[in-house]
Design a protein around this motif. Structure first.
Motif, PDB file in Angstrom:
ATOM      1  N   TYR A  45      -4.044 -15.502  27.918  1.00 29.24           N
ATOM      2  CA  TYR A  45      -4.246 -14.853  29.214  1.00 29.24           C
ATOM      3  C   TYR A  45      -4.050 -15.908  30.285  1.00 29.24           C
ATOM      4  O   TYR A  45      -4.274 -17.097  30.033  1.00 29.24           O
ATOM      5  CB  TYR A  45      -5.662 -14.283  29.334  1.00 29.24           C
ATOM      6  N   GLN A  46      -3.659 -15.483  31.482  1.00 33.00           N
ATOM      7  CA  GLN A  46      -3.492 -16.426  32.577  1.00 33.00           C
ATOM      8  C   GLN A  46      -4.210 -15.899  33.814  1.00 33.00           C
ATOM      9  O   GLN A  46      -4.050 -14.735  34.176  1.00 33.00           O
ATOM     10  CB  GLN A  46      -2.014 -16.658  32.883  1.00 33.00           C
ATOM     11  N   ALA A  47      -4.990 -16.772  34.440  1.00 38.73           N
ATOM     12  CA  ALA A  47      -5.649 -16.470  35.707  1.00 38.73           C
ATOM     13  C   ALA A  47      -5.115 -17.460  36.738  1.00 38.73           C
ATOM     14  O   ALA A  47      -5.131 -18.670  36.501  1.00 38.73           O
ATOM     15  CB  ALA A  47      -7.157 -16.589  35.569  1.00 38.73           C
ATOM     16  N   VAL A  48      -4.645 -16.952  37.852  1.00 36.44           N
ATOM     17  CA  VAL A  48      -4.063 -17.783  38.901  1.00 36.44           C
ATOM     18  C   VAL A  48      -5.016 -17.785  40.095  1.00 36.44           C
ATOM     19  O   VAL A  48      -5.423 -16.717  40.581  1.00 36.44           O
ATOM     20  CB  VAL A  48      -2.672 -17.253  39.320  1.00 36.44           C
ATOM     21  N   PHE A  49      -5.380 -18.992  40.530  1.00 31.76           N
ATOM     22  CA  PHE A  49      -6.317 -19.147  41.647  1.00 31.76           C
ATOM     23  C   PHE A  49      -5.703 -19.984  42.752  1.00 31.76           C
ATOM     24  O   PHE A  49      -4.977 -20.943  42.490  1.00 31.76           O
ATOM     25  CB  PHE A  49      -7.587 -19.886  41.173  1.00 31.76           C
ATOM     26  N   ASP A  50      -6.051 -19.619  43.982  1.00 33.67           N
ATOM     27  CA  ASP A  50      -5.738 -20.452  45.142  1.00 33.67           C
ATOM     28  C   ASP A  50      -7.026 -21.215  45.455  1.00 33.67           C
ATOM     29  O   ASP A  50      -8.084 -20.618  45.647  1.00 33.67           O
ATOM     30  CB  ASP A  50      -5.332 -19.589  46.331  1.00 33.67           C
TER      31      ASP A  50
ATOM     32  N   ALA B 174      -4.113 -25.621  46.937  1.00 32.74           N
ATOM     33  CA  ALA B 174      -3.240 -25.652  45.764  1.00 32.74           C
ATOM     34  C   ALA B 174      -3.409 -24.359  44.981  1.00 32.74           C
ATOM     35  O   ALA B 174      -4.454 -23.704  45.047  1.00 32.74           O
ATOM     36  CB  ALA B 174      -3.580 -26.851  44.883  1.00 32.74           C
ATOM     37  N   THR B 175      -2.374 -24.010  44.255  1.00 35.19           N
ATOM     38  CA  THR B 175      -2.421 -22.870  43.352  1.00 35.19           C
ATOM     39  C   THR B 175      -2.439 -23.410  41.929  1.00 35.19           C
ATOM     40  O   THR B 175      -1.629 -24.280  41.581  1.00 35.19           O
ATOM     41  CB  THR B 175      -1.202 -21.953  43.564  1.00 35.19           C
ATOM     42  N   PHE B 176      -3.391 -22.911  41.142  1.00 39.95           N
ATOM     43  CA  PHE B 176      -3.541 -23.340  39.755  1.00 39.95           C
ATOM     44  C   PHE B 176      -3.442 -22.151  38.821  1.00 39.95           C
ATOM     45  O   PHE B 176      -3.982 -21.076  39.117  1.00 39.95           O
ATOM     46  CB  PHE B 176      -4.902 -24.011  39.538  1.00 39.95           C
ATOM     47  N   ALA B 177      -2.780 -22.360  37.697  1.00 40.23           N
ATOM     48  CA  ALA B 177      -2.708 -21.360  36.635  1.00 40.23           C
ATOM     49  C   ALA B 177      -3.581 -21.849  35.474  1.00 40.23           C
ATOM     50  O   ALA B 177      -3.376 -22.953  34.970  1.00 40.23           O
ATOM     51  CB  ALA B 177      -1.273 -21.173  36.171  1.00 40.23           C
ATOM     52  N   PHE B 178      -4.562 -21.036  35.105  1.00 39.63           N
ATOM     53  CA  PHE B 178      -5.468 -21.345  34.004  1.00 39.63           C
ATOM     54  C   PHE B 178      -5.106 -20.437  32.840  1.00 39.63           C
ATOM     55  O   PHE B 178      -5.206 -19.207  32.945  1.00 39.63           O
ATOM     56  CB  PHE B 178      -6.924 -21.107  34.421  1.00 39.63           C
TER      57      PHE B 178
ATOM     58  N   TYR C 264     -13.573 -26.135  49.020  1.00 36.27           N
ATOM     59  CA  TYR C 264     -14.074 -25.273  50.086  1.00 36.27           C
ATOM     60  C   TYR C 264     -13.655 -23.811  49.929  1.00 36.27           C
ATOM     61  O   TYR C 264     -14.194 -22.925  50.601  1.00 36.27           O
ATOM     62  CB  TYR C 264     -13.642 -25.781  51.467  1.00 36.27           C
ATOM     63  N   LYS C 265     -12.702 -23.530  49.022  1.00 36.18           N
ATOM     64  CA  LYS C 265     -12.259 -22.147  48.839  1.00 36.18           C
ATOM     65  C   LYS C 265     -11.764 -21.954  47.413  1.00 36.18           C
ATOM     66  O   LYS C 265     -11.056 -22.805  46.871  1.00 36.18           O
ATOM     67  CB  LYS C 265     -11.115 -21.825  49.802  1.00 36.18           C
ATOM     68  N   VAL C 266     -12.154 -20.830  46.809  1.00 37.02           N
ATOM     69  CA  VAL C 266     -11.637 -20.434  45.503  1.00 37.02           C
ATOM     70  C   VAL C 266     -11.354 -18.941  45.580  1.00 37.02           C
ATOM     71  O   VAL C 266     -12.257 -18.144  45.832  1.00 37.02           O
ATOM     72  CB  VAL C 266     -12.657 -20.715  44.366  1.00 37.02           C
ATOM     73  N   GLN C 267     -10.103 -18.577  45.376  1.00 34.10           N
ATOM     74  CA  GLN C 267      -9.727 -17.170  45.472  1.00 34.10           C
ATOM     75  C   GLN C 267      -8.838 -16.796  44.296  1.00 34.10           C
ATOM     76  O   GLN C 267      -7.791 -17.428  44.072  1.00 34.10           O
ATOM     77  CB  GLN C 267      -8.990 -16.899  46.785  1.00 34.10           C
ATOM     78  N   LEU C 268      -9.245 -15.778  43.555  1.00 34.57           N
ATOM     79  CA  LEU C 268      -8.431 -15.291  42.444  1.00 34.57           C
ATOM     80  C   LEU C 268      -7.192 -14.616  43.003  1.00 34.57           C
ATOM     81  O   LEU C 268      -7.284 -13.700  43.821  1.00 34.57           O
ATOM     82  CB  LEU C 268      -9.220 -14.305  41.584  1.00 34.57           C
ATOM     83  N   ASN C 269      -6.037 -15.093  42.607  1.00 34.09           N
ATOM     84  CA  ASN C 269      -4.764 -14.531  43.027  1.00 34.09           C
ATOM     85  C   ASN C 269      -4.407 -13.366  42.101  1.00 34.09           C
ATOM     86  O   ASN C 269      -4.079 -12.285  42.543  1.00 34.09           O
ATOM     87  CB  ASN C 269      -3.697 -15.630  42.997  1.00 34.09           C
ATOM     88  N   SER C 270      -4.463 -13.613  40.771  1.00 29.14           N
ATOM     89  CA  SER C 270      -4.199 -12.570  39.777  1.00 29.14           C
ATOM     90  C   SER C 270      -4.587 -13.083  38.395  1.00 29.14           C
ATOM     91  O   SER C 270      -4.747 -14.286  38.192  1.00 29.14           O
ATOM     92  CB  SER C 270      -2.719 -12.161  39.785  1.00 29.14           C
ATOM     93  N   ASP C 271      -4.760 -12.160  37.460  1.00 30.89           N
ATOM     94  CA  ASP C 271      -4.917 -12.547  36.063  1.00 30.89           C
ATOM     95  C   ASP C 271      -4.312 -11.452  35.198  1.00 30.89           C
ATOM     96  O   ASP C 271      -4.270 -10.296  35.582  1.00 30.89           O
ATOM     97  CB  ASP C 271      -6.379 -12.852  35.703  1.00 30.89           C
ATOM     98  N   TYR C 272      -3.816 -11.857  34.040  1.00 35.26           N
ATOM     99  CA  TYR C 272      -3.061 -10.921  33.216  1.00 35.26           C
ATOM    100  C   TYR C 272      -2.870 -11.466  31.803  1.00 35.26           C
ATOM    101  O   TYR C 272      -3.009 -12.653  31.557  1.00 35.26           O
ATOM    102  CB  TYR C 272      -1.689 -10.644  33.848  1.00 35.26           C
TER     103      TYR C 272
END
Length: 111
Positions: free
Chosen positions: A102-107, A47-51, A82-90
């Motif tokens: 601010y928003q950080a997007v993680f897969d 899943a992709t999450f926006a924090f 099992y996986k956490v990967q930063l997609n982008s933050d801005y």
């Protein structure tokens, strides 16, 4: 439900409230997150999450964003993840409400 697992972990690690939906009267600093997409391949979920980090100043908001990124990466210590990967933050300041954000997007891969 992975949102509950993530919310519980973030709430235990951060010193600000963590929400899945924006409260009617939000505090000055808080974290809001949502699932923006998900998938499944060979019975493996992702899943992709926006924090979104909110604060009363740009500096405080940027610092909270950095803490959120560190805490989200710590999700790997949980059995459900099992996986956490930063997609982008801005910088994602809300121009309508003029609230710093601010928003950080993680897969995130989960079971």
């Amino acid at each position: 439900m992975i949102e509950i697992v993530i919310r519980k972990y973030l709430a235990s690690q951060l010193d600000v409230p963590v929400y899945l939906e924006r409260p009617d009267t939000p505090p000055e600093s808080f974290v809001l997150f949502e699932k923006t997409g998900s998938g499944k391949s060979n019975h493996i979920l992702s899943a992709t999450f926006a924090f979104q980090s909110y604060g009363k100043t740009m500096l405080e908001t940027a610092q909270l964003n950095e803490r959120v990124k560190d805490v989200v990466e710590g999700l790997l210590t949980l059995d459900d993840i099992y996986k956490v990967q930063l997609n982008s933050d801005y910088n994602y300041t809300d121009t309508t409400t003029k609230q710093y954000r601010y928003q950080a997007v993680f897969d995130i891969g989960h079971y």
